[in-house]
Scaffold this active site. Structure first.
Site, mmCIF file in Angstrom:
data_model
loop_
_atom_site.group_PDB
_atom_site.id
_atom_site.type_symbol
_atom_site.label_atom_id
_atom_site.label_comp_id
_atom_site.label_asym_id
_atom_site.label_seq_id
_atom_site.Cartn_x
_atom_site.Cartn_y
_atom_site.Cartn_z
ATOM 1 C CG HIS A 17 34.074 -38.283 -64.696
ATOM 2 N ND1 HIS A 17 35.307 -39.145 -64.903
ATOM 3 C CD2 HIS A 17 34.711 -37.259 -65.095
ATOM 4 C CE1 HIS A 17 36.146 -38.579 -65.410
ATOM 5 N NE2 HIS A 17 36.061 -37.281 -65.454
ATOM 6 C CE LYS A 41 42.874 -33.869 -69.957
ATOM 7 N NZ LYS A 41 41.586 -34.219 -69.241
ATOM 8 C CB SER A 128 40.907 -39.679 -65.433
ATOM 9 O OG SER A 128 39.525 -39.433 -65.539
HETATM 10 P P1 ADP Z 1 39.669 -35.506 -65.394
HETATM 11 O O1 ADP Z 1 40.229 -34.183 -65.000
HETATM 12 O O2 ADP Z 1 39.471 -36.356 -64.299
HETATM 13 O O3 ADP Z 1 41.061 -35.946 -66.476
HETATM 14 P P2 ADP Z 1 37.902 -35.058 -67.564
HETATM 15 O O4 ADP Z 1 38.772 -34.200 -68.292
HETATM 16 O O5 ADP Z 1 37.301 -35.997 -68.372
HETATM 17 O O6 ADP Z 1 38.535 -35.549 -66.177
HETATM 18 O O7 ADP Z 1 36.682 -34.104 -67.157
HETATM 19 C C1 ADP Z 1 35.561 -34.149 -67.643
HETATM 20 C C2 ADP Z 1 34.621 -33.010 -66.739
HETATM 21 O O8 ADP Z 1 34.559 -33.585 -65.568
HETATM 22 C C3 ADP Z 1 35.351 -31.819 -66.286
HETATM 23 O O9 ADP Z 1 34.313 -30.840 -66.203
HETATM 24 C C4 ADP Z 1 35.886 -31.917 -64.711
HETATM 25 O O10 ADP Z 1 36.307 -30.481 -64.207
HETATM 26 C C5 ADP Z 1 34.712 -32.820 -64.407
HETATM 27 N N1 ADP Z 1 35.296 -33.746 -63.121
HETATM 28 C C6 ADP Z 1 36.268 -34.473 -63.379
HETATM 29 N N2 ADP Z 1 36.594 -35.047 -62.413
HETATM 30 C C7 ADP Z 1 35.595 -34.517 -61.327
HETATM 31 C C8 ADP Z 1 35.233 -34.815 -59.902
HETATM 32 N N3 ADP Z 1 35.940 -36.015 -59.224
HETATM 33 N N4 ADP Z 1 34.146 -34.463 -59.601
HETATM 34 C C9 ADP Z 1 33.435 -33.359 -60.041
HETATM 35 N N5 ADP Z 1 33.629 -33.100 -61.471
HETATM 36 C C10 ADP Z 1 34.920 -33.853 -62.123
#
Ligand code: ADP
Length: 161
Positions: A17, A41, A128
Site C-alpha cells: 500500500h 471484512k 493485509s
Molecule cells: P488487501 O487486499 O491487502 O486487504 P485493501 O483492501 O486495503 O488491501 O486494498 C486497498 C487497495 O490497495 C486495493 O486497490 C488493492 O488492490 C491495493 N493493494 C493491496 N495490496 C497491494 C500491494 N501489495 N501492491 C499494490 N497494491 C495493493
C-alpha cells in the site's frame, strides 16, 4: 488540482500500500487515502487504529491526507472536484474485481474515473491478510509492513491468538 482518492481497508497498511501511496504522491497534486468501513471484512484493527497507523506511516508525504468513510466511495468522491479513484493492481485476480468495481463506481458517480497503478514486483504477493497470517506465526514482518507499525501488528496478533 488533481486529487487521487485511494480507498481500502488497510487492516493493516502494508509496504505494498505504502509503495502505491508514495508513487501516487509524485503523480497527483493531492492523495486522499480513505480507510473504509467494510462490513464484509472482519478486521483485526478498529477504524481509528487503521487511520492512526496510516497517519504515522505517511507523515513524511506532505500532499497525502488520511480520511475514513462508511459511505459508498462513489458518493464520497463527489466532495472532491475532478478527483479520480486510485487502485493498486497486484495480479490478474485483482483486475477482475477492480474492473467491475470501476464500472459500478462510474454508475454511482458518472464523472468518477478509476486509475490503476501496478504493484511493485516486490509486493505482488503481499496483502493485509497475508501479513495477519504471518503475524499469527510470529514471523519476521520487516519486509511486509512499515517499521513504524511493526509493534502494533505484533501486539494485535498476541490479542488475536
Ligand atoms: P488487501 O487486499 O491487502 O486487504 P485493501 O483492501 O486495503 O488491501 O486494498 C486497498 C487497495 O490497495 C486495493 O486497490 C488493492 O488492490 C491495493 N493493494 C493491496 N495490496 C497491494 C500491494 N501489495 N501492491 C499494490 N497494491 C495493493
Amino acid at each position: 488540482m488533481r486529487t487521487a482518492i485511494y480507498p481500502g481497508s488497510f487492516d493493516p497498511v502494508t509496504l505494498g500500500h505504502l509503495n502505491i501511496i508514495r508513487r501516487a504522491s509524485t503523480i497527483f497534486d493531492k492523495v486522499v487515502v480513505c480507510c473504509m468501513v467494510n462490513s464484509a471484512k472482519m478486521g483485526w484493527f478498529t477504524l481509528d487504529e487503521r487511520v492512526d497507523m496510516l497517519k504515522r506511516v505517511t507523515s513524511r508525504y506532505i500532499n497525502v491526507t488520511i480520511d475514513s468513510s462508511d459511505i459508498l466511495i462513489g458518493e464520497y468522491a463527489k466532495r472532491f472536484e475532478g478527483a479520480v479513484l486510485l487502485k493498486g493492481l497486484r495480479a490478474l485476480s485483482d483486475f477482475e474485481s477492480e474492473f467491475s468495481m470501476a464500472h459500478i463506481n462510474k454508475k454511482i458517480n458518472s464523472t468518477l474515473d478509476t486509475v490503476f497503478l501496478t504493484s511493485d514486483e516486490k509486493y505482488t504477493f503481499l496483502s493485509s491478510s497475508a501479513v495477519k497470517e504471518l503475524a499469527r506465526y510470529e514471523a519476521d514482518l520487516t519486509h511486509f509492513v512499515p517499521r513504524e507499525i511493526l509493534d502494533d501488528v505484533r501486539e494485535k496478533s498476541k490479542k488475536m491468538r
